[in-house]
Design a protein around this motif. Structure first.
Motif, short mmCIF file in Angstrom:
data_model
loop_
_atom_site.label_atom_id
_atom_site.label_comp_id
_atom_site.label_asym_id
_atom_site.label_seq_id
_atom_site.Cartn_x
_atom_site.Cartn_y
_atom_site.Cartn_z
N ASP A 33 2.16 -13.64 37.53
CA ASP A 33 2.13 -13.11 38.88
C ASP A 33 2.92 -11.80 38.97
OD1 ASP A 33 0.64 -15.29 39.65
OD2 ASP A 33 2.36 -16.42 40.41
N LEU A 34 4.01 -11.74 38.24
CA LEU A 34 4.84 -10.54 38.28
C LEU A 34 4.12 -9.35 37.64
CD1 LEU A 34 7.66 -9.49 39.06
CD2 LEU A 34 8.42 -10.06 36.75
N GLN A 40 4.69 -17.58 36.67
CA GLN A 40 5.54 -16.64 37.39
C GLN A 40 5.49 -15.25 36.74
OE1 GLN A 40 10.10 -16.66 37.39
NE2 GLN A 40 9.63 -17.67 39.33
N THR A 41 5.51 -15.23 35.42
CA THR A 41 5.42 -13.96 34.71
C THR A 41 4.06 -13.32 34.91
OG1 THR A 41 6.96 -14.80 33.03
CG2 THR A 41 5.66 -12.85 32.45
N ASP A 74 3.57 -18.60 31.36
CA ASP A 74 4.37 -18.79 32.55
C ASP A 74 3.65 -18.14 33.73
OD1 ASP A 74 6.25 -19.17 34.46
OD2 ASP A 74 7.85 -18.03 33.46
N GLN A 107 8.91 -9.75 45.10
CA GLN A 107 9.84 -10.68 45.75
C GLN A 107 9.16 -12.00 46.08
OE1 GLN A 107 13.02 -10.06 45.97
NE2 GLN A 107 12.80 -7.93 45.20
N ALA A 108 7.85 -11.96 46.35
CA ALA A 108 7.12 -13.18 46.70
C ALA A 108 6.82 -14.05 45.49
CB ALA A 108 5.83 -12.83 47.41
N THR A 109 6.96 -13.54 44.28
CA THR A 109 6.67 -14.33 43.08
C THR A 109 7.82 -15.23 42.69
OG1 THR A 109 7.49 -12.58 41.61
CG2 THR A 109 5.15 -12.49 42.26
N GLY A 110 9.00 -14.99 43.25
CA GLY A 110 10.16 -15.78 42.89
C GLY A 110 10.78 -15.38 41.57
N ALA A 111 10.38 -14.23 41.02
CA ALA A 111 10.93 -13.79 39.74
C ALA A 111 12.36 -13.31 39.92
CB ALA A 111 10.07 -12.66 39.16
N SER A 112 13.11 -13.35 38.85
CA SER A 112 14.49 -12.90 38.91
C SER A 112 14.56 -11.38 39.07
CB SER A 112 15.24 -13.32 37.64
OG SER A 112 14.69 -12.69 36.49
N GLN A 113 15.71 -10.93 39.56
CA GLN A 113 15.86 -9.49 39.77
C GLN A 113 15.85 -8.72 38.46
OE1 GLN A 113 15.89 -8.20 42.87
NE2 GLN A 113 15.81 -6.15 41.93
#
Length: 224
Positions: free
Chosen positions: A142-143, A139-140, A137, A54-60
């Protein structure tokens, strides 16, 4: 006349065959235990991953996709563990009974298992030494890193021990069954001299009856 059954003398089982079969059965049971442990732990892994993701800002959808991947990997691994455990136990029992077909199948399975064990060990080493870097990316990255960090510290160590033990176990089993001491136990009984039952000697028959002497008018000549 009663049927006479001939019992083939039992062949002594070499210690090499007993050791190989014992290792195979142990590996099968250990695989089942590892599968149960993985299924019991994956729920907590996914929960920790979802909290950190949830902290990474990734989509659900991305979060659900990686969570499903984690679940699917463990489930597929558990199914394969059950199949291999069943196969190993069955082949181990076949080797204990001296079935040459079971020994040949064991060599084939051992080759495949050795390859899979080495691949699993390399994957565990890569997972422990490298961080996820599958995309440009951030974000990816981090996810996926959050998923790696969600696994408990003992996870990598356990999988590494299982993979190394699997590869070593298959190698030892194949070598034990290939030793010269194991060959006579798997030799087909047809190759040996056939055992033919000895027939009992025939019972003596009654002697033929003496010819019947009938009285006649003939008399021996008189003495002078």
């Amino acid at each position: 006349m009663s049927d006479v059954s001939i019992t083939e003398p039992a062949r002594p089982r070499p210690a090499t065959v007993t050791a190989a079969a014992t290792i195979m059965i142990f590996m099968g049971v250990a695989g089942l235990v590892n599968a149960v442990v993985g299924l019991a732990a994956i729920g907590g892994v996914v929960d920790r991953f979802r909290d950190a993701a949830q902290a990474t800002g990734a989509s659900q959808s991305d979060i659900d996709g990686l969570a499903g991947l984690a679940w699917g990997t463990v489930i597929v691994g558990a199914v394969l563990s059950v199949l291999f455990a069943t196969l190993l136990i069955a082949l181990g029992l076949g080797n204990l009974q001296g079935r040459n077909g079971a020994r040949i199948a064991t060599w084939i399975v051992s080759g495949l298992g050795l390859f899979c064990g080495c691949c699993g060990l390399l994957a565990v080493i890569s997972q422990s030494a490298l961080t996820w870097n599958v995309s440009t990316d951030s974000q990816t990255q981090d996810l996926t890193q959050a998923l790696t960090d969600a696994y408990p510290g003992w996870w990598i160590g356990l999988n590494g021990v299982v993979s190394a033990g699997q590869a070593l176990g298959y190698l030892v089993v194949a070598l034990l069954l290939a030793l010269p001491a194991s060959h006579p136990y798997f030799r087909r009984t047809a190759d040996q001299a056939p055992v033919t039952p000895s027939m009992p000697p025939p019972l003596p028959t009654a002697p033929p009856p003496l010819p019947e002497v009938r009285n006649s008018d003939w008399q021996p000549p008189g003495r002078p």
